[in-house]
Scaffold this active site. Structure first.
Site, PDB file in Angstrom:
ATOM      1  N   HIS A 181       0.862  -1.183   0.000  1.00  0.00           N
ATOM      2  CA  HIS A 181       0.000   0.000   0.000  1.00  0.00           C
ATOM      3  C   HIS A 181       0.897   1.231   0.000  1.00  0.00           C
ATOM      4  CE1 HIS A 181      -3.074   2.886   1.201  1.00  0.00           C
ATOM      5  NE2 HIS A 181      -3.914   2.000   0.702  1.00  0.00           N
ATOM      6  N   ASP A 201      -7.992  -5.378   0.092  1.00  0.00           N
ATOM      7  CA  ASP A 201      -8.491  -6.092  -1.081  1.00  0.00           C
ATOM      8  C   ASP A 201      -8.035  -7.538  -1.135  1.00  0.00           C
ATOM      9  OD1 ASP A 201     -10.053  -4.128  -2.092  1.00  0.00           O
ATOM     10  OD2 ASP A 201      -8.381  -3.121  -3.057  1.00  0.00           O
TER      11      ASP A 201
HETATM   12  N1  CMC Z   1       4.244  -7.595  -5.050  1.00  0.00           N
HETATM   13  C1  CMC Z   1       5.566  -7.607  -5.228  1.00  0.00           C
HETATM   14  N2  CMC Z   1       6.372  -6.531  -5.050  1.00  0.00           N
HETATM   15  C2  CMC Z   1       5.763  -5.375  -4.689  1.00  0.00           C
HETATM   16  C3  CMC Z   1       4.378  -5.292  -4.508  1.00  0.00           C
HETATM   17  C4  CMC Z   1       3.610  -6.458  -4.682  1.00  0.00           C
HETATM   18  N3  CMC Z   1       2.277  -6.432  -4.511  1.00  0.00           N
HETATM   19  N4  CMC Z   1       4.048  -4.023  -4.168  1.00  0.00           N
HETATM   20  C5  CMC Z   1       5.192  -3.338  -4.140  1.00  0.00           C
HETATM   21  N5  CMC Z   1       6.241  -4.148  -4.459  1.00  0.00           N
HETATM   22  C6  CMC Z   1       7.681  -3.794  -4.461  1.00  0.00           C
HETATM   23  C7  CMC Z   1       8.038  -2.981  -5.704  1.00  0.00           C
HETATM   24  O1  CMC Z   1       8.450  -3.805  -6.765  1.00  0.00           O
HETATM   25  C8  CMC Z   1       9.146  -2.129  -5.160  1.00  0.00           C
HETATM   26  O2  CMC Z   1      10.310  -2.926  -5.072  1.00  0.00           O
HETATM   27  P1  CMC Z   1      11.778  -2.265  -5.277  1.00  0.00           P
HETATM   28  O3  CMC Z   1      11.923  -1.264  -4.188  1.00  0.00           O
HETATM   29  O4  CMC Z   1      12.726  -3.421  -5.192  1.00  0.00           O
HETATM   30  O5  CMC Z   1      11.750  -1.645  -6.654  1.00  0.00           O
HETATM   31  C9  CMC Z   1       8.708  -1.819  -3.720  1.00  0.00           C
HETATM   32  O6  CMC Z   1       7.886  -2.930  -3.340  1.00  0.00           O
HETATM   33  C10 CMC Z   1       7.917  -0.518  -3.572  1.00  0.00           C
HETATM   34  O7  CMC Z   1       6.858  -0.560  -4.519  1.00  0.00           O
HETATM   35  P2  CMC Z   1       6.179   0.720  -5.167  1.00  0.00           P
HETATM   36  O8  CMC Z   1       5.491   0.304  -6.422  1.00  0.00           O
HETATM   37  O9  CMC Z   1       7.177   1.833  -5.240  1.00  0.00           O
HETATM   38  O10 CMC Z   1       5.121   1.092  -4.047  1.00  0.00           O
HETATM   39  P3  CMC Z   1       3.904   2.065  -4.235  1.00  0.00           P
HETATM   40  O11 CMC Z   1       3.661   2.660  -2.898  1.00  0.00           O
HETATM   41  O12 CMC Z   1       4.119   3.001  -5.368  1.00  0.00           O
HETATM   42  O13 CMC Z   1       2.722   1.063  -4.675  1.00  0.00           O
HETATM   43  C11 CMC Z   1       0.847  -0.357  -4.636  1.00  0.00           C
HETATM   44  C12 CMC Z   1       1.675   0.686  -3.860  1.00  0.00           C
HETATM   45  C13 CMC Z   1      -0.430  -0.645  -3.834  1.00  0.00           C
HETATM   46  C14 CMC Z   1       0.428   0.227  -6.001  1.00  0.00           C
HETATM   47  C15 CMC Z   1       1.681  -1.649  -4.828  1.00  0.00           C
HETATM   48  O14 CMC Z   1       2.074  -2.166  -3.583  1.00  0.00           O
HETATM   49  C16 CMC Z   1       0.949  -2.717  -5.649  1.00  0.00           C
HETATM   50  O15 CMC Z   1       0.984  -2.690  -6.870  1.00  0.00           O
HETATM   51  N6  CMC Z   1       0.246  -3.683  -4.938  1.00  0.00           N
HETATM   52  C17 CMC Z   1      -0.534  -4.684  -5.636  1.00  0.00           C
HETATM   53  C18 CMC Z   1      -1.877  -4.108  -6.042  1.00  0.00           C
HETATM   54  C19 CMC Z   1      -2.815  -3.918  -4.877  1.00  0.00           C
HETATM   55  O16 CMC Z   1      -3.003  -4.775  -4.041  1.00  0.00           O
HETATM   56  N7  CMC Z   1      -3.469  -2.725  -4.837  1.00  0.00           N
HETATM   57  C20 CMC Z   1      -4.486  -2.404  -3.842  1.00  0.00           C
HETATM   58  C21 CMC Z   1      -4.085  -1.288  -2.949  1.00  0.00           C
HETATM   59  S1  CMC Z   1      -5.170  -1.184  -1.518  1.00  0.00           S
HETATM   60  C22 CMC Z   1      -6.711  -0.773  -2.160  1.00  0.00           C
HETATM   61  C23 CMC Z   1      -6.821   0.648  -2.501  1.00  0.00           C
HETATM   62  O17 CMC Z   1      -6.729   1.482  -1.599  1.00  0.00           O
HETATM   63  O18 CMC Z   1      -7.015   0.931  -3.697  1.00  0.00           O
END
Ligand code: CMC
Length: 431
Positions: free
Chosen positions: A307, A365
């Site tokens: 998240h 989710d």
């Molecule tokens: N699986 C594997 N690796 C992950 C995941 C995941 N679900 N989420 C983040 N990472 C890794 C990412 O690859 C990165 O690694 P590194 O630092 O080595 O490059 C690190 O963790 C940070 O990720 P980020 O993309 O910079 O984090 P963010 O804060 O921009 O993204 C997120 C948050 C929710 C978009 C992401 O965690 C994600 O895509 N999760 C899966 C989709 C999901 O479950 N979304 C629902 C969110 S909750 C409901 C809502 O409020 O909408």
């Protein structure tokens, strides 16, 4: 010493003082409004990770401590004691209602709980297998055509009526997405039923027999709706605010929120989780999928994990996880094998260094799809359910924005990295 931050342009030595603003909770913010005027510079913050886009009194969340408050009330207390409709009232008006205030609210909603018959025909323009989110985008946007000229967004009464219309009509639009996909007749809203019972009735009742919803299902859905009702300045809410800041029709703004929510990094994750669990198929395959999630050359991510703000745990996930377990004992429609894969995946990921180091925990989710599945709601409808719940937050945030004295059209700036100025070359002379 004034509460300011000094920003110095080391190229020229020019300094400016930027005020530090403090809210009730949360990190203080630096007011950089004069930055461009004084220093000729913008700030650069892709993804708005450290940008506060507005003042808001609706929702507060602390990602480190796992706190979520609506109008000051902890989500745990609302989940335990409140109803989704009461939370809608709270988000819109800032206080929990008195009994008479709540009765009046229900009366106002009941007066608006129909949609024009022509709007119902809108659904039939969609192919039989259209994704319900694509239908919801269309029909929510179409609501704007009924309330445009006659509505003045600068009139507080019209704005309130708009909020009432959104809360009253979104369940009808959402249920009809399901009715149409199933080839079932559209069912009218009923004044004598509670919000959740009425929604389930519109979804699942058929003309031949009476439909009596399972009270366990009603409680679970009520909770799921409360947990998704609002979540501060997330991507879809920010979209609603941005569209609204251009003084767009509020129903069109809500449709814009639905568009953004559909993304699988946002609300589309609940559907993606169930698809992922089906793909994993058996617990033996979990290590393979964990390895894929960690592989930088593979775009696969563990859906329902991580998240942007919660870096310790998602308080909504803690509540909904328990409900999954309770449901499992109470009704036999829980898909046991899927639930077991989910629980094992959760356990393995939570012990894995990759997920620990990056503070990736299951989010709301990860579990909501399991609940919706147990309620008999098909997977493509999951994000529609999220949109239904979040429409209360969207319209509350729109109302707040419209009343904000600092209200102005949203207009981010950019760091231009394209070509320098160059002269046009006629096509025959281009190499
Ligand atoms: N699986 C594997 N690796 C992950 C995941 C995941 N679900 N989420 C983040 N990472 C890794 C990412 O690859 C990165 O690694 P590194 O630092 O080595 O490059 C690190 O963790 C940070 O990720 P980020 O993309 O910079 O984090 P963010 O804060 O921009 O993204 C997120 C948050 C929710 C978009 C992401 O965690 C994600 O895509 N999760 C899966 C989709 C999901 O479950 N979304 C629902 C969110 S909750 C409901 C809502 O409020 O909408």
């Amino acid at each position: 010493m004034a509460d300011t931050v000094t920003i110095t342009d080391n190229r020229t030595g020019k300094e400016i003082e930027c005020p530090i603003l403090t809210g009730v909770y949360g990190a203080p913010v630096i007011d950089t409004k004069t930055l461009y005027k004084e220093l000729g510079m913008f700030t650069f913050d892709p993804g708005f990770v450290t940008t506060a886009s507005c003042r808001s009194a609706i929702t507060y969340l602390d990602g480190e401590k796992g706190i979520l408050l609506h109008r000051g009330y902890p989500i745990e207390q609302l989940a335990e004691n409140s109803s989704y409709l009461e939370v809608c009232y709270l988000l819109l008006y800032g206080e929990l209602p008195t009994q008479s205030g709540f009765d009046q609210f229900r009366l106002n909603l009941n007066k608006r709980n129909m949609v024009h018959e022509h709007l119902e025909r809108f659904y039939t323009g969609y192919r039989y297998d259209a994704h319900p989110m694509s239908m919801l985008i269309g029909v929510t946007g179409a609501l704007s055509s009924y309330y445009h000229e006659a509505m003045d967004i600068n009139d507080p009464e019209d704005r309130d009526l708009t909020a009432i219309r959104v809360i009253a009509k979104m369940p009808i639009l959402a249920a009809h997405c399901y009715n149409y996909a199933m080839g079932h007749p559209f069912v009218y809203s009923r004044d004598d039923l509670g919000y959740v019972e009425n929604f389930l009735n519109m979804m699942f009742s058929v003309p031949m027999r009476e439909y009596i919803p399972d009270p366990v299902a009603v409680r679970a859905l009520n909770l799921m709706l409360i947990l998704h009702a609002d979540h501060e300045q997330n991507a879809s809410t920010s979209t609603v605010r941005l569209a609204g800041s251009a003084e767009a029709n509020p129903f069109a703004c809500i449709a814009a929120g639905v568009v953004t929510l559909w993304g699988r990094a946002h609300g589309g994750a609940n559907e993606a989780v169930l698809r992922m669990l089906a793909q994993i198929e058996s617990a033996d395959n979990i290590p393979k999928f964990i390895a894929r999630a960690k592989d930088k050359d593979d775009s696969f991510r563990l859906m329902g994990f991580g998240h942007r703000v919660y870096k310790n745990y998602d308080p909504r996930a803690t509540i909904i996880r328990q409900v999954c377990h309770d449901l499992l004992e109470a009704i036999d429609t829980v898909d046991q094998p899927t639930f077991e894969i989910a629980m094992q995946l959760e356990e393995i990921a939570l012990k894995d260094d990759y997920f620990i180091e990056r503070k990736l925990y299951p989010n709301v989710d990860f579990y909501s799809g399991i609940i919706l599945k147990a309620l008999g709601i098909p997977t493509p409808m999951y994000t529609v359910m999220f949109a239904l719940a979040r429409s209360a937050g969207w319209i509350a945030q729109w109302l707040e924005m419209m009343e904000d004295p600092d209200f102005k059209i949203g207009r981010p700036r950019q760091l231009y990295i394209g070509s320098e100025t160059r002269d046009y070359i006629p096509i025959e002379k281009r190499g």
